[in-house]
Design a protein around this motif. Structure first.
Motif, PDB file in Angstrom:
ATOM      1  N   UNK A 419      15.385  38.312 -31.527  1.00 53.85           N
ATOM      2  CA  UNK A 419      15.178  38.020 -30.106  1.00 53.85           C
ATOM      3  C   UNK A 419      16.277  38.667 -29.263  1.00 53.85           C
ATOM      4  N   UNK A 420      17.503  38.585 -29.750  1.00 50.81           N
ATOM      5  CA  UNK A 420      18.612  39.257 -29.060  1.00 50.81           C
ATOM      6  C   UNK A 420      18.401  40.767 -29.035  1.00 50.81           C
ATOM      7  N   UNK A 421      17.999  41.323 -30.175  1.00 51.20           N
ATOM      8  CA  UNK A 421      17.821  42.772 -30.260  1.00 51.20           C
ATOM      9  C   UNK A 421      16.701  43.261 -29.347  1.00 51.20           C
ATOM     10  N   UNK A 422      15.614  42.523 -29.240  1.00 46.67           N
ATOM     11  CA  UNK A 422      14.507  42.962 -28.395  1.00 46.67           C
ATOM     12  C   UNK A 422      14.921  43.075 -26.936  1.00 46.67           C
ATOM     13  N   UNK A 423      15.808  42.199 -26.511  1.00 48.14           N
ATOM     14  CA  UNK A 423      16.309  42.320 -25.145  1.00 48.14           C
ATOM     15  C   UNK A 423      17.215  43.535 -24.999  1.00 48.14           C
ATOM     16  N   UNK A 424      17.956  43.863 -26.064  1.00 47.22           N
ATOM     17  CA  UNK A 424      18.753  45.095 -26.034  1.00 47.22           C
ATOM     18  C   UNK A 424      17.846  46.315 -25.957  1.00 47.22           C
ATOM     19  N   UNK A 425      16.690  46.275 -26.646  1.00 49.30           N
ATOM     20  CA  UNK A 425      15.764  47.403 -26.629  1.00 49.30           C
ATOM     21  C   UNK A 425      15.218  47.668 -25.235  1.00 49.30           C
ATOM     22  N   UNK A 426      14.751  46.608 -24.578  1.00 52.49           N
ATOM     23  CA  UNK A 426      13.864  46.791 -23.421  1.00 52.49           C
ATOM     24  C   UNK A 426      14.382  46.213 -22.117  1.00 52.49           C
ATOM     25  N   UNK A 427      15.576  45.647 -22.113  1.00 51.02           N
ATOM     26  CA  UNK A 427      16.116  45.082 -20.877  1.00 51.02           C
ATOM     27  C   UNK A 427      17.526  45.598 -20.667  1.00 51.02           C
TER      28      UNK A 427
END
Length: 757
Positions: A419-427
């Protein structure tokens, strides 16, 4: 065009070039003999030489160098045939890189960061050139449409390139398409009626290598935490592998790098350390690398027999502490780290000159390019090793504090980190540095904000309440965010879940109670404008209810006795919770009502909570000298009967349309709450009187099914969330996130969706 950075010495080459612009880290140069300034003899000779050379050997007249302050080593990073072309590159560097380099602490990090950026630009240009050939633009757009439709990523997930290949499952190759995006490796195949979708985040790749399978086919092997996957039958395997290496390296360094290179110069005696520095000034990073290999070679036997990382570090430190310089003109400096010494057996001394000679004889044939490729290859393993160590330490610290099985706790950690990584990817517009802090304790290094928490809550919490789930998630986050920095760590997240799944009934009710008083419940709460803010329930119902067998039960006496018993059992050291106001109590009841939806005992639970709610509303008034309408004389001898109100009649449970709020306010004018309060003990004792409620909170809950669905649906829910933010009209279909969250894993043979690791 951008150039692959290669270190060069410019001691004599500077005579062939003239500096046009310079900054702290970059130099723009023009070759003599091209354009203005070439009238002198040197310029004419250089210009004539460039003219007679074959076109393939000619040098571009303009170039940009990377210059690390204090170093004689430069790296060409761009060249151009015209001043306009090279100026575009210069402007890009000034706008995108120059202002960020000041955050680095040392020169090596600056050079490494810039080189990584330039290599990324080269990879993008390579894919762009491939797309521009013949009909490739149309083909790339077609592939992009298929990529978006097949994997349903947010728009921010950019496709870099794609290839036709085979993915091996055992001995069977699955022909399909490999898509390389900025954050993921994806594969799609539809073969013999079977569909396969594979998504591997670059950050999960632990090893990337070229190998061959049992059929002697050259393959690229991707190794994650739990699986190995082989891809083969590329038209150009070397090109694919190179781009994979670049993308994996860039992503890992962008998201995980805390990598640092040191030879423990602080441990090595000063008279020996200065020789190491001399070698670095002469041969650059190559000297440091080969000296490091020489140290490892000298300690190889002891390192191989080490039991753990700590003992290996002691071996290296002890060796470095006993490196002496026999040729030093000054007096020998005593050991600064006597605790490495062995009083029983003196440790052998190594002369620094011998160590340097061994490093050049044994490892001096390695070129800078080879070193960089090896750093590429092993950096992935080193960073992933660090991440695995962090994960194991988190599990070791948190596991004794919760009742989850270790395998379930590991799955929760993976979901939390993803969940943390997905925000790094796209936000990228949101600050990420504060969310990952390696200096913090292991269990607190990764942290998530309220939106990320809300998504995880919807995926794994057993307390899902339909559209009320998001409100409950916000309150839970505010409760866990004790330092009010709008971030929570894994330990707080999993401790809260542990109460929901494995806590006793009183622990669960206590958590629910906390979620409906400050700081969890605020005046600005999303649900605070509900008509339920008004005390809509009638408090004129009697405290004694008729039973089907005609026997009356005096609930008031039962409640008083239960409250006394609970007070005796209460831990004296436990901080007493503040009492709950009527508005907070109404919100508490609404949460319970929403939790009961779709439960097999739904009707019984509704009847039970209606009874308990009425009792507690009256207790709140009677206990504080409220209006007499809330009580009934117990000495009158009468035992009036009262029917349980229906759900339609009891407006405390009605999800009232906001448009009718004003009408409701007129029908039920807002009353002054005054001193109306109930305590946790009141609520717990009341709930214990209804067996259906006791059964609901004490029934065993299994988290495994939630974890399985969460692993499948985490990406889909994130995509929906981001689409809702970009296109508000999507929010009109409120059933969509619910459908996503409750989507069961497909077990048919036709479709297989895998998110690695």
């Amino acid at each position: 065009m951008w150039l692959k950075p290669e270190e060069v010495l410019l001691k004599n080459a500077l005579k062939l070039w003239m500096t046009q612009k310079s900054s702290c880290y970059f130099i723009l140069q023009q070759r003599r003999g091209h354009g203005g300034g070439g009238g002198r003899l040197t310029g004419r000779l250089v210009g004539a030489l460039d003219t007679v050379l074959d076109s393939s050997a000619r040098v571009a007249p303009f170039r940009i160098l990377l210059q690390v302050p204090g170093s004689q080593v430069y790296s060409p990073i761009a060249c151009g045939a015209t001043l306009e072309e090279i100026t575009q590159h210069w402007d890009w560097l000034e706008q995108n890189l120059l202002h960020t380099l000041s955050v680095f602490d040392n020169k090596e990090d600056i050079a490494s960061f810039v080189k990584g950026k330039i290599k990324a630009l080269i990879a993008e240009e390579t894919s762009s050139r491939l797309a521009e050939q013949e009909e490739e633009p149309e083909k790339f757009r077609e592939a992009l449409v298929k990529f978006e439709a097949r994997f349903n990523f947010p728009e921010a997930e950019k496709l870099i390139t794609y290839y036709s290949c085979c993915c091996w499952k055992g001995r069977v190759p699955r022909q399909g398409w490999l898509y390389l995006s900025i954050n993921h490796l994806c594969f799609y195949s539809f073969f013999l009626g079977k569909e396969l979708k594979l998504v591997v985040p670059w950050v999960d790749i632990q090893k990337l290598e070229k190998t061959s399978n049992i059929f002697l086919t050259a393959t690229i092997r991707i190794t994650t935490h739990s699986k190995e996957r082989d891809f083969s039958m590329f038209l150009n395997l070397e090109e694919v592998f190179r781009i994979m290496e670049q993308l994996a390296d860039m992503t890992l360094r962008r998201l995980l790098d805390n990598e640092g290179l040191t030879l423990f110069l602080s441990i090595m005696p000063l008279e020996s350390a200065v020789n190491i520095v001399d070698c670095f000034f002469y041969d650059g990073i190559k000297a440091i690398f080969q000296l490091g290999l020489a140290v490892l070679d000298a300690c190889a036997k002891d390192l191989c027999s080490s039991r753990d990382d700590g003992q290996a570090l002691m071996v290296l430190s002890r060796f470095l502490d006993h490196i002496k310089n026999e040729d030093s003109p000054g007096p020998p400096v005593g050991s600064h780290h006597t605790f490495f010494s062995d009083d029983q057996e003196p440790y052998p001394v190594t002369d620094i000159a011998d160590l340097i000679r061994d490093s050049y004889e044994k490892f001096g044939d390695q070129s800078v390019e080879q070193i960089e490729r090896m750093r590429y290859r092993h950096r992935i393993r080193v960073l992933q090793g660090h991440e695995d160590t962090t994960k194991q330490n988190v599990l070791r610290v948190v596991n004794p504090e919760v009742s989850f099985l270790l395998e379930d706790l590991e799955e929760l950690y993976d979901l939390f980190k993803r969940e943390y990584m997905m925000s790094c990817y796209w936000e990228q517009s949101r600050p990420m540095a504060s969310r990952h802090d390696p200096s913090r304790p292991y269990a607190e290094q990764y942290r998530i904000d309220t939106r990320q928490f809300a998504q995880l809550f919807q995926l794994v919490s057993p307390w899902t309440c339909g559209t009320h789930t998001a409100i409950l998630a916000e309150r839970t986050f505010r409760l866990l965010d004790d330092n009010m920095d709008n971030l929570i760590e894994f330990r707080a997240f999993v401790s809260c879940l542990d109460i929901m799944y494995n806590g006793e009934m009183n622990e669960k009710i206590k958590l629910l109670y906390k979620l409906h008083i400050p700081p969890a419940l605020t005046e600005n709460d999303r649900d605070s404008q509900s008509p339920l803010k008004n005390p809509l329930l009638s408090t004129s119902r009697p405290l004694i209810f008729g039973k089907s067998n005609g026997d009356a039960a005096d609930y008031q006496k039962q409640l008083k006795q239960m409250i006394k018993d609970l007070a005796k059992e209460k831990d004296e050291t436990e901080t007493e919770l503040p009492q709950m106001s009527q508005r907070e109590f109404i919100q508490f009841c609404k949460t319970l009502y929403n939790m009961f939806r779709e439960d097999p005992e739904e009707n019984n639970l509704y009847q039970a909570i209606a009874t308990v709610t009425t009792l507690l509303l009256q207790i709140g008034e009677v206990g504080h000298g409220g209006s007499s309408s809330g009580s009934c004389s117990q000495d009158s001898g009468e035992k009036p009967q009262a029917s349980i109100p229906s759900l339609e009649q009891d407006s405390v449970f009605a999800d009232t349309d906001p448009g009718t709020a004003s009408q409701d306010a007129q029908t039920f004018p807002e009353e002054v709450e005054g001193n109306w309060t109930v305590s946790l003990e009141h609520i717990l004792a009341s709930l214990l009187t209804e067996q259906s409620l006791v059964n609901f909170f004490e029934k065993p809950l299994d988290i495994k099914s939630k974890l399985g669905n969460a692993k499948i649906n985490q990406y889909s829910l994130k995509t929906f969330q981001m689409s809702s933010q970009s296109h508000p009209e999507i929010k009109q279909d409120s059933s969509l996130p619910r459908r996503v969250c409750h989507n069961k894993a497909r077990t048919t043979k036709q479709v297989s969706w895998v998110v690695s690791p």
